[in-house]
Design a protein around this motif. Structure first.
Motif, PDB file in Angstrom:
ATOM      1  N   LYS A  69       0.962  -1.273  -0.033  1.00 22.44           N
ATOM      2  CA  LYS A  69       0.191  -0.068   0.071  1.00 22.44           C
ATOM      3  C   LYS A  69       0.734   1.321  -0.022  1.00 22.44           C
ATOM      4  O   LYS A  69       0.373   2.194   0.363  1.00 22.44           O
ATOM      5  CB  LYS A  69      -0.862   0.121   1.314  1.00 22.44           C
ATOM      6  CG  LYS A  69      -1.841  -1.307   1.291  1.00 22.44           C
ATOM      7  CD  LYS A  69      -2.752  -1.282   0.252  1.00 22.44           C
ATOM      8  CE  LYS A  69      -3.862  -2.153   0.229  1.00 22.44           C
ATOM      9  NZ  LYS A  69      -4.832  -2.470  -0.963  1.00 22.44           N
ATOM     10  N   ALA A  70       2.142   1.237  -0.132  1.00 27.23           N
ATOM     11  CA  ALA A  70       3.250   2.246   0.002  1.00 27.23           C
ATOM     12  C   ALA A  70       2.686   3.012  -1.207  1.00 27.23           C
ATOM     13  O   ALA A  70       2.493   2.884  -2.255  1.00 27.23           O
ATOM     14  CB  ALA A  70       4.536   2.097  -0.224  1.00 27.23           C
ATOM     15  N   ILE A  71       2.797   4.693  -1.189  1.00 27.36           N
ATOM     16  CA  ILE A  71       2.529   5.691  -2.313  1.00 27.36           C
ATOM     17  C   ILE A  71       3.822   6.338  -2.212  1.00 27.36           C
ATOM     18  O   ILE A  71       4.137   6.856  -1.291  1.00 27.36           O
ATOM     19  CB  ILE A  71       1.225   6.204  -2.025  1.00 27.36           C
ATOM     20  CG1 ILE A  71       0.048   5.505  -1.943  1.00 27.36           C
ATOM     21  CG2 ILE A  71       1.005   7.267  -2.977  1.00 27.36           C
ATOM     22  CD1 ILE A  71      -1.070   6.235  -1.360  1.00 27.36           C
ATOM     23  N   ALA A  72       4.453   6.438  -3.596  1.00 25.59           N
ATOM     24  CA  ALA A  72       5.564   7.506  -3.676  1.00 25.59           C
ATOM     25  C   ALA A  72       5.223   8.241  -4.814  1.00 25.59           C
ATOM     26  O   ALA A  72       4.690   7.980  -6.120  1.00 25.59           O
ATOM     27  CB  ALA A  72       6.707   6.617  -4.233  1.00 25.59           C
ATOM     28  N   SER A  73       5.218   9.733  -4.263  1.00 27.47           N
ATOM     29  CA  SER A  73       4.763  10.921  -5.412  1.00 27.47           C
ATOM     30  C   SER A  73       5.338  11.950  -4.825  1.00 27.47           C
ATOM     31  O   SER A  73       5.521  12.223  -3.814  1.00 27.47           O
ATOM     32  CB  SER A  73       3.210  10.914  -5.504  1.00 27.47           C
ATOM     33  OG  SER A  73       2.708  11.488  -4.423  1.00 27.47           O
ATOM     34  N   TYR A  78       6.035  17.063  -1.139  1.00 26.29           N
ATOM     35  CA  TYR A  78       5.598  18.610  -0.881  1.00 26.29           C
ATOM     36  C   TYR A  78       4.939  18.657   0.576  1.00 26.29           C
ATOM     37  O   TYR A  78       5.207  19.596   1.128  1.00 26.29           O
ATOM     38  CB  TYR A  78       4.566  19.200  -2.116  1.00 26.29           C
ATOM     39  CG  TYR A  78       5.242  19.133  -3.660  1.00 26.29           C
ATOM     40  CD1 TYR A  78       6.290  19.216  -3.882  1.00 26.29           C
ATOM     41  CD2 TYR A  78       4.412  19.009  -4.720  1.00 26.29           C
ATOM     42  CE1 TYR A  78       7.170  18.870  -5.007  1.00 26.29           C
ATOM     43  CE2 TYR A  78       4.876  18.908  -5.978  1.00 26.29           C
ATOM     44  CZ  TYR A  78       6.146  18.915  -6.076  1.00 26.29           C
ATOM     45  OH  TYR A  78       6.830  18.836  -7.523  1.00 26.29           O
ATOM     46  N   LEU A  79       3.955  18.063   0.564  1.00 26.64           N
ATOM     47  CA  LEU A  79       3.236  17.953   1.914  1.00 26.64           C
ATOM     48  C   LEU A  79       4.063  17.593   3.228  1.00 26.64           C
ATOM     49  O   LEU A  79       3.958  18.389   4.315  1.00 26.64           O
ATOM     50  CB  LEU A  79       2.072  16.936   1.823  1.00 26.64           C
ATOM     51  CG  LEU A  79       0.901  17.095   0.977  1.00 26.64           C
ATOM     52  CD1 LEU A  79      -0.321  16.023   1.224  1.00 26.64           C
ATOM     53  CD2 LEU A  79       0.454  18.424   0.766  1.00 26.64           C
ATOM     54  N   SER A  80       5.082  16.884   3.154  1.00 25.53           N
ATOM     55  CA  SER A  80       5.910  16.607   3.973  1.00 25.53           C
ATOM     56  C   SER A  80       7.032  17.859   4.352  1.00 25.53           C
ATOM     57  O   SER A  80       7.191  18.307   5.439  1.00 25.53           O
ATOM     58  CB  SER A  80       7.007  15.354   3.631  1.00 25.53           C
ATOM     59  OG  SER A  80       6.127  14.287   3.501  1.00 25.53           O
ATOM     60  N   LYS A 176      -5.674   5.618   1.165  1.00 26.46           N
ATOM     61  CA  LYS A 176      -4.713   6.446   0.537  1.00 26.46           C
ATOM     62  C   LYS A 176      -4.234   7.457   1.595  1.00 26.46           C
ATOM     63  O   LYS A 176      -3.137   8.118   1.688  1.00 26.46           O
ATOM     64  CB  LYS A 176      -4.887   6.816  -0.973  1.00 26.46           C
ATOM     65  CG  LYS A 176      -5.072   5.893  -1.973  1.00 26.46           C
ATOM     66  CD  LYS A 176      -5.171   6.597  -3.313  1.00 26.46           C
ATOM     67  CE  LYS A 176      -5.128   5.475  -4.216  1.00 26.46           C
ATOM     68  NZ  LYS A 176      -5.344   6.151  -5.937  1.00 26.46           N
ATOM     69  N   SER A 177      -5.392   8.165   2.126  1.00 26.94           N
ATOM     70  CA  SER A 177      -5.170   9.395   2.763  1.00 26.94           C
ATOM     71  C   SER A 177      -4.520   8.700   4.031  1.00 26.94           C
ATOM     72  O   SER A 177      -3.490   9.649   4.675  1.00 26.94           O
ATOM     73  CB  SER A 177      -6.668   9.758   3.584  1.00 26.94           C
ATOM     74  OG  SER A 177      -7.220  10.236   2.285  1.00 26.94           O
ATOM     75  N   ASN A 178      -4.706   7.458   4.835  1.00 24.04           N
ATOM     76  CA  ASN A 178      -3.987   7.152   5.947  1.00 24.04           C
ATOM     77  C   ASN A 178      -2.590   6.880   5.684  1.00 24.04           C
ATOM     78  O   ASN A 178      -1.657   6.943   6.502  1.00 24.04           O
ATOM     79  CB  ASN A 178      -4.677   5.769   6.293  1.00 24.04           C
ATOM     80  CG  ASN A 178      -5.763   6.099   7.429  1.00 24.04           C
ATOM     81  OD1 ASN A 178      -5.466   6.528   8.518  1.00 24.04           O
ATOM     82  ND2 ASN A 178      -7.050   5.631   7.134  1.00 24.04           N
ATOM     83  N   VAL A 179      -2.282   6.196   4.516  1.00 24.06           N
ATOM     84  CA  VAL A 179      -0.913   6.123   3.901  1.00 24.06           C
ATOM     85  C   VAL A 179      -0.144   7.296   3.944  1.00 24.06           C
ATOM     86  O   VAL A 179       0.917   7.742   4.615  1.00 24.06           O
ATOM     87  CB  VAL A 179      -0.616   5.107   2.768  1.00 24.06           C
ATOM     88  CG1 VAL A 179       0.838   5.164   2.225  1.00 24.06           C
ATOM     89  CG2 VAL A 179      -1.273   4.012   2.900  1.00 24.06           C
ATOM     90  N   ILE A 180      -0.594   8.454   3.446  1.00 26.11           N
ATOM     91  CA  ILE A 180      -0.126   9.851   3.265  1.00 26.11           C
ATOM     92  C   ILE A 180       0.162  10.310   4.787  1.00 26.11           C
ATOM     93  O   ILE A 180       1.213  10.849   4.871  1.00 26.11           O
ATOM     94  CB  ILE A 180      -0.918  10.840   2.297  1.00 26.11           C
ATOM     95  CG1 ILE A 180      -0.657  10.159   0.933  1.00 26.11           C
ATOM     96  CG2 ILE A 180      -0.400  12.125   2.298  1.00 26.11           C
ATOM     97  CD1 ILE A 180      -1.746  11.072  -0.005  1.00 26.11           C
TER      98      ILE A 180
END
Length: 252
Positions: A69-73, A78-80, A176-180
């Motif tokens: 479930k990892a998301i790389a973008s 930017y958010l981080s 996706k929200s929880n992963v981010i």
């Protein structure tokens, strides 16, 4: 804490909070006032709470990654970055504030977050198109700057605001929200932890005890599912938070 069972109870509390943070967010609404109630100065409790938040965040990311479930973008990057800038501002304010003032602000914030939890809209995200570019990306970045300031100052309930922004502005699914959320919070919490540490506002013994349970709870729950119902958990959380906010206001 003088007795061995105090540490066991703190670790068990961490286990519950780790599951709560992963399912719905808001676990620091319990841990932060409890750390104050067991005798830590408000600024030290505020800093120490970040130890468990960080270790749980790392466990959550690992759990999501193990399930593919990892998301790389660039969006997460930017958010981080912007959240970290905000966090440094908020953390400095938290370190410098008067203890009684902080306790009363925390009491108010806890009640406000309870209200947010009660009125939080249940959007059918599947009816919307996910958008992480253009204007929606811009407003998400702006929002995360202020979330970062808030998270650096008090942390409690930050995950709730992250999920609200990502669902209402970017129309992301809960998964996706929880992963981010997990990735961004690991990054900005690391920065906050360093700042609190440099100012002598960490109790590592208590923090690592809490973190042991919270990390395990977060890892197990992130692998199990983030889509289970959390209604009863929220009801219990609301009751406890109201009680704690009253105690913080009148008996600090």
């Amino acid at each position: 804490m003088e007795e061995w069972y105090h540490y066991v109870l703190l670790a068990l509390l961490g286990l519950v909070v780790g599951a709560l943070n992963t399912l719905a967010a808001g676990g620091s609404l319990l841990t932060l006032p409890i750390l104050i109630f067991i005798g830590l100065p408000a600024s030290v409790a505020n800093g120490t709470n970040r130890i468990a938040v960080l270790t749980q965040g790392i466990a959550n990311v690992a759990g999501y990654k193990s399930k593919g479930k990892a998301i790389a973008s660039p969006f997460i990057l930017y958010l981080s970055i912007i959240a970290t800038i905000g966090t440094l501002i908020g953390s400095k304010l938290a370190i410098d504030i008067n203890e009684t003032a902080f306790n009363r602000i925390l009491a108010i914030v806890m009640v406000l977050i309870v209200i947010v939890m009660l009125v939080q809209p249940r959007l059918r995200i599947d009816n919307f198109e996910e958008t992480i570019t253009g204007k929606r990306q811009f407003w998400a970045i702006v929002s995360f700057f202020f979330i970062g300031i808030y998270g650096g100052f008090i942390q409690a309930g930050t995950g709730i605001f992250v999920l609200l922004v990502l669902s209402t502005i970017n129309h992301l699914t809960l998964m996706k929200s929880n992963v981010i959320k997990a990735v961004v919070m690991v990054v900005y919490t690391s920065a906050a932890l360093i700042l609190f540490g440099l100012n002598g506002k960490l109790d590592w013994e208590i923090g690592l005890t809490l973190a042991s349970g919270q990390t395990l709870g977060g890892w197990i729950t992130s692998r199990w599912s983030v889509n289970k119902g959390d209604g009863i958990v929220k009801i219990l959380l609301i009751i406890v938070v109201i009680f704690m906010s009253i105690k913080l206001w009148f008996f600090n």
